[in-house]
Scaffold this active site. Structure first.
Site, PDB file in Angstrom:
ATOM      1  N   GLU A  98       0.694  -1.312  -0.068  1.00  0.00           N
ATOM      2  CA  GLU A  98       0.104  -0.099  -0.119  1.00  0.00           C
ATOM      3  C   GLU A  98       0.867   1.394   0.009  1.00  0.00           C
ATOM      4  OE1 GLU A  98      -2.658  -0.216   3.159  1.00  0.00           O
ATOM      5  OE2 GLU A  98      -3.890  -2.116   2.616  1.00  0.00           O
TER       6      GLU A  98
ATOM      7  N   GLU B  82      -5.119  -8.936   0.651  1.00  0.00           N
ATOM      8  CA  GLU B  82      -5.706  -8.446   1.885  1.00  0.00           C
ATOM      9  C   GLU B  82      -7.171  -8.066   1.374  1.00  0.00           C
ATOM     10  OE1 GLU B  82      -4.616  -5.333   4.272  1.00  0.00           O
ATOM     11  OE2 GLU B  82      -2.318  -5.824   4.028  1.00  0.00           O
TER      12      GLU B  82
HETATM   13  O1  IFM Z   1      -4.129  -3.385   8.990  1.00  0.00           O
HETATM   14  C1  IFM Z   1      -3.862  -3.057   7.925  1.00  0.00           C
HETATM   15  C2  IFM Z   1      -2.950  -3.451   7.068  1.00  0.00           C
HETATM   16  O2  IFM Z   1      -1.769  -3.187   7.664  1.00  0.00           O
HETATM   17  C3  IFM Z   1      -3.056  -2.562   5.789  1.00  0.00           C
HETATM   18  N1  IFM Z   1      -4.152  -2.811   4.991  1.00  0.00           N
HETATM   19  C4  IFM Z   1      -5.288  -2.503   5.817  1.00  0.00           C
HETATM   20  C5  IFM Z   1      -5.343  -3.198   6.922  1.00  0.00           C
HETATM   21  C6  IFM Z   1      -6.752  -2.786   7.588  1.00  0.00           C
HETATM   22  O3  IFM Z   1      -6.705  -1.363   8.110  1.00  0.00           O
END
Ligand code: IFM
Length: 448
Positions: free
Chosen positions: A166, A355
């Protein structure tokens, strides 16, 4: 709903990140990271929480891998803490840091779980921040050196590498909004940082390709949002295009097309006089496309022309519907729309959902289990829309649920729980949630 079965080789996994779970921040020669500094600064994190102990995974990784095996995970995505490897960010490697990840990877492999390794999930060595951090062009080289050292020591056992997690958050949450480390609030600086991140990504890809791995692949994980205009007016449509540039294309284009989107480049140059791109940078970016795209999907954005964002000139509209504890709309259709769009605009790349998951106000454990029907439904709906996209030809080959266990949710500290497994932070007990049991069945049946 009829039976949903995923392709034969589809990979089911779960994800975590170093600072969110490891703890042991002062052990075995680990250096300070920007998140140590940030979380210890009063007022930055809810309740003054820090990652000092977190889930104590550094000491409990064997127990955690046992749980992964019981769930049936085929792959586990975790990140390496750069300051464990290079406490000062560069220079002399810390063997004890390498040893930890060696043990972790060996234990995973012995349990039949494939490691997927993220090199940067936000814990920059503080020593590098002290010389400008990601706003310093040299940091891209230090990152590539760190990446290369890791490939050399762990590359014989790891086949999935993710350079950055990210980069939007690193650049804009960390340098424009100030809600993440290092906590700056300068849009122009943030754009500069985003360029150095994408450059460092390309340099790490270059270093990896030079090693000629026969089996491994290297990609990047982006937090992507399908952006919808609040109305079909020209103004809102144009605004949605700009916000899409800000969140999505600014990162997708350099990683997969080798250049920044021209509209955004013009916009940033004109409004912010940023980024400064040094001679040779774009050649490196163009020559080193990512080999897969990791998508982190949580929610959509609906936007209209406005001035809540004073530079991009947009407001966000919150549609009616279900929202998670993060105040994020539950919108599984957005994942389908996003996947179809990536297929069309980026030449159908190899994709992993790196994710997806949700924080909900779970009940407390009762008789050794946490009932979390909301999370279970959330996952089910997102698996469904993914299956639909896969059926329509999108090349998604794996899915990592965020997160394996409750953990340090950055500026929210321990107040938001995303885990399949509940953590009792007093005792460090790991307690199964209903969603983990359900996920176990999904994996066993390769569908539901
Ligand atoms: O916890 C975070 C993760 O570190 C990065 N993506 C989003 C998740 C939830 O906010």
């Amino acid at each position: 709903m009829s039976l949903i079965i995923f392709p034969k080789d589809f990979i089911w996994g779960s994800a975590t990140a170093s600072y969110q779970i490891e703890g042991a921040v002062n052990e075995d020669g680990r250096g300070e990271s920007i998140w140590d500094r940030f979380s210890h600064t009063p007022g930055k994190v809810t309740n003054g929480d820090t990652g000092d102990v977190a889930c104590d995974h550094y000491h409990r990784y064997k127990q955690d891998i046992k749980i992964m095996k019981e769930i049936g995970l085929q792959s586990y995505r975790f990140s390496i803490a750069w300051p464990r490897i290079f406490p000062e960010g560069k220079g002399k490697m810390n063997q004890k840091g390498i040893d930890f990840y060696d043990r972790l990877i060996n234990e995973l492999l012995e349990n039949g779980i494939d490691p997927a390794v993220t090199l940067y999930h936000w814990d920059l060595p503080q020593a590098l921040q002290d010389s400008g951090g990601w706003s310093n062009h040299d940091t891209a080289d230090y990152f590539a050196e760190y990446a290369e050292s890791i490939f050399k020591v762990l590359g014989d056992r790891v086949n999935k590498w993710i350079t950055h997690n990210e980069p939007w958050c690193v650049a804009f949450a960390g340098h424009r909004q100030g809600r993440h480390a290092p906590g700056f609030t300068d849009f122009s600086l943030a754009v500069q940082v985003s360029h150095h991140l994408m450059l460092s990504h390309a340099k790490a890809v270059q270093a990896y390709k030079a090693l000629n791995s026969k089996t491994g692949k290297i990609g990047i994980t982006l937090n992507l949002y399908p952006i919808y205009p609040a109305s079909d007016s020209f103004e809102d449509t144009e605004t949605a295009m700009l916000v899409d540039g800000y969140h999505n294309r600014w990162f997708l284009d350099p990683a997969f097309k080798g250049q920044y989107p021209q509209d955004m480049l013009n916009f940033y140059k004109e409004k912010l006089n940023s980024p400064v791109i040094q001679p040779g940078d774009m050649e490196i970016i163009a020559a080193n496309p990512a080999e897969f795209l990791g998508i982190n999907y949580y929610f959509r954005k609906v936007v209209r022309k406005g001035n809540i964002d004073p530079v991009l000139l947009f407001d966000e509209v919150k549609p009616e519907g279900q929202y998670t504890e993060m105040n994020w709309e539950v919108y599984p259709q957005g994942l389908y729309d996003l996947l179809m769009r990536i297929k069309k605009d980026y030449n159908n790349p190899l994709i992993y959902i790196t994710e997806n998951g949700a924080a909900f106000k779970d009940s407390k454990p009762i008789n050794g289990i946490v009932e979390d029907q909301d999370r279970l439904n959330f996952l089910k709906q997102h698996f469904e829309t993914t299956a639909k996209a896969v059926k329509e030809g999108v090349n998604v080959q794996g899915y990592y649920v965020w997160s394996l266990m409750d953990n340090f949710e950055w500026a929210h500290g321990y107040t938001k729980r995303f885990g399949l497994i509940y953590i009792d932070y007093e005792t460090q007990e790991r307690i199964w949630k209903r969603s983990a049991l359900w996920y176990k069945d999904v994996i066993k049946n390769n569908g539901f």
